[in-house]
Motif scaffolding. Sequence first.
Motif, short mmCIF file in Angstrom:
data_model
loop_
_atom_site.label_atom_id
_atom_site.label_comp_id
_atom_site.label_asym_id
_atom_site.label_seq_id
_atom_site.Cartn_x
_atom_site.Cartn_y
_atom_site.Cartn_z
N ALA A 146 41.57 38.32 31.43
CA ALA A 146 40.65 38.96 32.38
C ALA A 146 41.07 40.39 32.68
CB ALA A 146 40.62 38.14 33.68
N MET A 147 40.07 41.24 32.81
CA MET A 147 40.34 42.64 33.13
C MET A 147 40.73 42.79 34.60
SD MET A 147 37.56 44.94 31.07
CE MET A 147 36.13 44.15 31.73
N CYS A 148 41.53 43.81 34.87
CA CYS A 148 41.91 44.15 36.24
C CYS A 148 42.53 42.96 36.97
CB CYS A 148 40.70 44.64 37.03
SG CYS A 148 39.78 45.96 36.24
N CYS A 149 43.23 42.13 36.24
CA CYS A 149 43.74 40.89 36.83
C CYS A 149 45.26 40.92 36.96
CB CYS A 149 43.32 39.70 35.96
SG CYS A 149 43.97 38.12 36.54
N SER A 150 45.74 40.61 38.16
CA SER A 150 47.16 40.43 38.40
C SER A 150 47.34 39.05 39.02
CB SER A 150 47.68 41.50 39.36
OG SER A 150 47.08 41.37 40.64
N GLN A 151 48.57 38.67 39.29
CA GLN A 151 48.84 37.36 39.87
C GLN A 151 48.10 37.19 41.20
OE1 GLN A 151 50.45 34.79 38.55
NE2 GLN A 151 49.97 33.58 40.35
N GLU A 152 47.99 38.27 41.95
CA GLU A 152 47.33 38.20 43.25
C GLU A 152 45.83 37.91 43.12
OE1 GLU A 152 49.40 40.57 42.28
OE2 GLU A 152 51.12 40.01 43.52
N ASP A 153 45.26 38.17 41.94
CA ASP A 153 43.83 37.96 41.75
C ASP A 153 43.48 36.53 41.35
OD1 ASP A 153 42.72 40.67 42.12
OD2 ASP A 153 43.97 41.17 40.40
N GLU A 154 44.48 35.74 41.01
CA GLU A 154 44.20 34.40 40.49
C GLU A 154 43.39 33.54 41.46
OE1 GLU A 154 46.53 30.44 38.85
OE2 GLU A 154 47.40 32.41 38.48
N PRO A 155 43.71 33.49 42.75
CA PRO A 155 42.89 32.68 43.67
C PRO A 155 41.43 33.11 43.68
CG PRO A 155 44.97 33.26 44.70
CD PRO A 155 44.89 34.07 43.44
N ARG A 156 41.20 34.40 43.57
CA ARG A 156 39.82 34.91 43.56
C ARG A 156 39.10 34.45 42.29
NH1 ARG A 156 37.66 39.51 41.67
NH2 ARG A 156 39.73 40.33 41.12
N LEU A 157 39.77 34.52 41.15
CA LEU A 157 39.16 34.08 39.91
C LEU A 157 38.88 32.58 39.94
CD1 LEU A 157 41.14 36.04 37.15
CD2 LEU A 157 39.21 36.77 38.54
N CYS A 158 39.82 31.82 40.49
CA CYS A 158 39.62 30.37 40.62
C CYS A 158 38.40 30.08 41.51
CB CYS A 158 40.86 29.71 41.20
SG CYS A 158 42.27 29.65 40.06
N GLY A 159 38.22 30.89 42.54
CA GLY A 159 37.07 30.71 43.41
C GLY A 159 35.76 30.95 42.69
N ILE A 160 35.74 31.96 41.83
CA ILE A 160 34.54 32.25 41.03
C ILE A 160 34.21 31.08 40.12
CG2 ILE A 160 33.60 33.72 39.20
CD1 ILE A 160 35.23 36.04 40.36
N ILE A 161 35.25 30.56 39.47
CA ILE A 161 35.05 29.45 38.53
C ILE A 161 34.63 28.18 39.26
CG2 ILE A 161 36.24 27.93 36.91
CD1 ILE A 161 38.03 30.36 36.19
N GLN A 162 35.29 27.88 40.37
CA GLN A 162 34.98 26.66 41.11
C GLN A 162 33.55 26.69 41.64
OE1 GLN A 162 37.15 23.91 41.38
NE2 GLN A 162 35.17 23.05 41.94
N ALA A 163 33.11 27.86 42.08
CA ALA A 163 31.73 27.98 42.58
C ALA A 163 30.74 27.72 41.45
CB ALA A 163 31.51 29.37 43.16
N ALA A 164 31.06 28.18 40.25
CA ALA A 164 30.18 27.95 39.10
C ALA A 164 30.16 26.47 38.72
CB ALA A 164 30.63 28.79 37.91
N ILE A 165 31.30 25.80 38.86
CA ILE A 165 31.36 24.37 38.59
C ILE A 165 30.54 23.59 39.62
CG2 ILE A 165 32.87 22.35 38.49
CD1 ILE A 165 35.08 24.17 37.44
N ASP A 166 30.72 23.95 40.89
CA ASP A 166 30.01 23.26 41.97
C ASP A 166 28.50 23.39 41.85
OD1 ASP A 166 32.48 22.55 42.96
OD2 ASP A 166 32.54 24.13 44.48
N SER A 167 28.06 24.54 41.36
CA SER A 167 26.61 24.77 41.21
C SER A 167 26.08 24.24 39.88
CB SER A 167 26.31 26.27 41.32
OG SER A 167 26.90 26.98 40.24
N GLU A 168 26.97 23.62 39.09
CA GLU A 168 26.64 23.05 37.78
C GLU A 168 26.18 24.11 36.78
OE1 GLU A 168 23.86 19.88 38.35
OE2 GLU A 168 25.32 18.62 39.38
#
Length: 249
Positions: A146-168
């Motif tokens: 992922a671009m512009c990604c550091s360890q601190e960004d991981e929770p935010r990326l997980c949130g994006i992915i989880q929201a996409a999973i929840d919305s199917e």
Amino acid sequence: MGLLERCEELFKSSNLYEVLGINKEANEKEIRRSYYKVSLKVHPDRAPEDPLATEKFQVLGKLYAVLSDTEQRAVYDEQGVVDEESDALSQDRCWEDYWRLLFPKITVQDILEFENKYKGSDEERKDVIQLYVQHQGNMDVITASAMCCSQEDEPRLCGIIQAAIDSEEVQSFPAFTKESDKKKKARRKRANKERQEAEEMQKEMGLGDEDDSLVMMLQQKQKSREQNFNSFLSDLETKYSKKGKKSKK
């Protein structure tokens, strides 16, 4: 040995599109972007540990010359062959100079400005979802790609992915939903080690101001990931190559 045979030998595929990681329907912009990403990984200056880097880089240049030429691409698409006698492939061309004409250099300020606009954008969300699907939820690969990604960004990326999973919008991959704490800790440990190495190198080279620090961090990050993933800096250069080309005109 012809271009297709060289691709098979160096990249394990004689399909020009597969070598670039795209499909046959890719447009000119997608081909150019993918060529940049793949060629950057084997650029002689950026992959000194690979004895075949120069040869791979030259072959990729020829590959792009074929797919970027309308007539040659049409012949390849229809017949699956490449005209080895064409001017683009037969002439004694410096492929590194050719590459630099296509992809001008960017500045640190370009990077900072892009990062500010990119984080939290629809474009970032689309890229993250694409990485999630492509790598079937493997967060080691996703965070490294992922671009512009550091360890601190991981929770935010997980949130994006989880929201996409929840919305199917995307399916649920066990690699993501059932990732062990041990693997998460190992990823954090690698990230911390990488950061420490970059800081130590910065001190050794006497870099003090913010720009130099950023450049060093990007270079260190890229070096550790370049063999397997698209690095932060390479993707940013791709984003700005079109901008640079226009300004040159």
